[in-house]
Write a protein that holds these residues in place. Structure first.
Motif: not given
Length: 701
Positions: A517-526, A549-554
């Motif tokens: 799996a290849y993620l390039d220039s994405v935002i994954v947020t939750g 990329s950005y990965i957002v969470g807590n």
């Protein structure tokens, strides 16, 4: 490089080596920015085509990157050489041993030499004497030279050194006067292009351009963790012409660069960074010496002492540079030259340089790769088909899932689902029998195309068959091999505050449950459990590579049993639904024979309280004592939000029994080694690079 009579005294001290706290190592070999900030241009600057065979074999050169030519002064026709194109006219060979690398690099014939392994120099400090008409290029991120480098002697010309990591000839003395172990040394060479390399931790210089070396371009390199970085000159003549652009010089003490008796030195769009509170303090930045004429423009200096200095006999014309937190000498004066009278170029705005350079320097996944050695999707890239999606009905499909449904079962070639800008409130599943699918946003930024839904683990299914559960809550579920996502946002906007009655608040934005799996220039947020990096089964390999990329969470918001790399990205911490700051970045559940999570060259930040977040905790899914969860965080910037004891137990399993460590992190949230904060030794770190995680897979578009 040796100091000469022109070099002014610098403050030196012995560098404190990484403290050695042992951690277990996986037995399987193949396995400040904030969210919303524009990071600039992400992704590679070349496209893959067919190239060399595996082993020390050869093939006709046909990859697009092999046709790339230098810009800047290395592009100028002079001294009987028409620009710099390396070994383009010769055969392409792939090497994995020191003997083969030396054999082809020193040959009289032109060669494109693809380095497809980590090659250790023997003896330490060895510099291979490269002959003319050579391209030496790393295969994706797997080409590494350890403990030595390259030497280009008098008259050697038309050489490209590209896409390599050259590292670790350091011999234990920071201000080393005994060892001349450089990454690249040039004595009287001309027409040389040094591009997209990662150069660090050498016994002497990272780059030495000496003795009238000229028509040199140095571009898009990361130069870091070194005392003497980039020295130019060592000559009484004033003949050299040199271009230096889009390089990241980070944690380097001196010669950044030091430029001695250079006729035309053009430095632009470089990022020089001295991080506060670390063992390395800059002595000076760009230095114009002797009779040098330097044009210095649109570069970004952060935290440096004496960022720009010059001798009384030298010239520096400055324009458009940015200085943040610098002190000491910042000089200009004299007359220089107009670079555009020699070659064309368009500088970026200085304010954009840090983000653009961080994202673009160093080895690229698409350089040095070939269809014959990449995945089947890359091999058939020319036959890729495109399905279009637009919610207004102007494309083939109105929903993303409708386009996925149209992908042929067991398709053998890449299918790009091209999604117009807009918000798509739906869940999407790419089943296991539909590999080679790319979700591609077509908006101007990754924020323009959004796939979002709000299921949580405790959300009841509409058919009354129970709740979704954690994995079932995913907005996008990618269960097929060779899945890719680019230039879009995948979100789970489950409202915890409004749903306190639900038993499970885990709400996955993206779940990958397959290999490659290849993620390039994405935002994954939750919020909780944002990104689930899983495998199809416990006994199956599942690799993921996430970059730019950005990965957002807590809470546990990067979790699962996959072998995954987060590279050159931003991990953004956010507060809980009730406004409190507390959480965990990772929760790996790694099988004992696999590698877990590697976070590298990444910024961890967010608008949360200081010392409120752990880097991770050990998830023994289902109480499985056979698992050995792993997270390594290295070469990254940690904000003050990270706790001084950054790892935590989970489910009654002590984290110290599993695999958690750091290596050379910086920032307010970093800290020294201790029993509660393991740090890799240099030797351990050499076995925990991106290539060690991805094995025989080189991610390519």
């Amino acid at each position: 490089m040796r100091a000469n009579r022109h070099e002014r005294a610098a403050q030196h001290r012995r560098r404190r080596l990484s403290l050695r706290v042992g951690i277990p190592v996986a037995v399987a070999a193949a396995a400040g920015l904030t969210y919303g900030t524009t990071l600039g241009v992400f992704g590679e600057d070349a496209q893959p085509r067919a190239s060399a065979a595996t082993g020390a074999g050869s093939a006709a050169t046909s990859a697009a990157w092999a046709d790339d030519v230098a810009d800047g002064f290395a592009s100028v026709n002079a001294l009987g050489q028409k620009g710099t194109y390396g070994g383009r006219d010769g055969k392409t060979v792939t090497v994995k041993t020191l003997a083969d690398l030396e054999r082809y690099a020193t040959a009289s014939d032109p060669y494109v030499i693809v380095v497809a392994a980590t090659i250790t120099m023997n003896p330490k400090g060895k510099e291979i004497k490269v002959a003319s008409d050579k391209t030496i290029v790393g295969s994706g991120t797997s080409g590494q030279i350890v403990g030595g480098g390259f030497f280009l002697g008098q008259g050697v010309h038309n050489v490209i050194i590209r896409n390599l990591t050259i590292r670790d000839s350091y011999a234990g003395t920071w201000n080393d006067k005994e060892h001349d172990f450089d990454a690249v040394q040039m004595d009287g060479a001309h027409h040389v292009w040094i591009d997209h390399n990662d150069l660090r931790h050498m016994a002497d210089g990272l780059i030495d351009s000496r003795k009238d070396t000229t028509y040199l371009t140095v571009s898009w390199n990361k130069l870091s963790d070194n005392n003497k970085t980039f020295g130019i000159g060592w000559t009484e003549n004033t003949t050299a012409d040199i271009t230096i652009h889009h390089n990241w010089l980070r944690e380097t003490e001196q010669r950044n660069p030091s430029t001695d008796n250079v006729a035309h030195a053009h430095l632009y769009n470089n990022y020089l960074q001295d991080v506060a509170g670390t063992d390395i303090t800059s002595s000076y930045g760009n230095y114009s010496r002797g009779n040098t004429k330097m044009v210095l423009e649109n570069s970004y200096f952060e935290g440096l002492n004496n960022p720009v200095t010059k001798d009384s006999s030298a010239s520096i014309v400055q324009r458009g540079n940015v200085f943040v937190g610098t002190s000491g000498r910042n000089e200009s004066g004299g007359t220089a030259f107009d670079p555009k009278s020699y070659y064309s170029y368009t500088p970026d705005k200085a304010a954009e340089v840090p983000a653009k350079v961080k994202a673009g320097v160093g080895p690229r996944a698409t350089l040095g790769t070939s269809a014959s050695t990449s995945s089947s999707a890359s091999a058939s890239a020319s036959a890729a088909s495109t399905l279009t999606v637009a919610k207004d009905g102007s494309a083939q499909y109105k929903t993303v899932q409708a386009a996925i449904n149209a992908v042929p079962t067991n398709n053998s070639s890449r299918v790009v689902v091209s999604i117009a800008a807009g918000t798509y409130r739906e869940t999407v599943k790419i089943p296991a029998n539909k590999p080679h699918v790319t979700l591609q946003g077509t908006g101007g930024s990754r924020k323009d195309t959004v796939i979002v839904y709000d299921n949580a683990a405790g959300t009841p299914k509409p058919d009354g068959s129970g709740n979704y559960g954690t994995s079932g809550s995913a907005t996008v579920a990618a269960e097929a091999d060779d899945f890719q996502a680019r230039n879009l946002t995948i979100s789970n906007d489950f409202d915890e505050k409004a749903n306190q009655n639900l038993a499970g608040h885990q709400a996955v934005a993206l779940r990958t449950a397959a290999d490659k799996a290849y993620l390039d220039s994405v935002i994954v947020t939750g919020d909780q459990d944002t990104l689930l990096l899983d495998t199809a089964a416990k006994n199956k390999l599942g690799r993921a590579y996430i970059k730019n990329s950005y990965i957002v969470g807590n809470t546990d918001f990067i979790f699962g049993r996959a072998t995954a790399v987060v590279d050159r990205s931003v991990i953004t911490l956010k507060k809980r639904w009730d406004g409190t700051s507390q959480g965990y970045v990772t929760a790996p559940s790694t099988p004992a024979d696999r590698k877990g999570f590697l976070i590298t060259n990444t910024t961890v930040t967010g608008d949360v309280s200081a010392r409120s977040f752990y880097l991770g905790r050990n998830w023994h899914a289902g109480g499985d004592a056979s698992l050995t969860p792993q997270t390594t965080v290295r070469d990254s910037t940690l904000s003050a939000a990270i706790r001084p004891t950054p790892w935590s137990d989970m489910g009654g399993f002590p984290w110290k029994d599993d695999r958690f460590a750091e290596y050379k992190n910086t920032g307010a949230g970093s800290g020294p080694a201790s029993g509660d904060r393991p740090q890799l030794t240099d030797a351990q770190a050499a076995g925990q690079e991106i290539g060690d995680w991805l094995g025989n897979w080189t991610p390519t578009p």
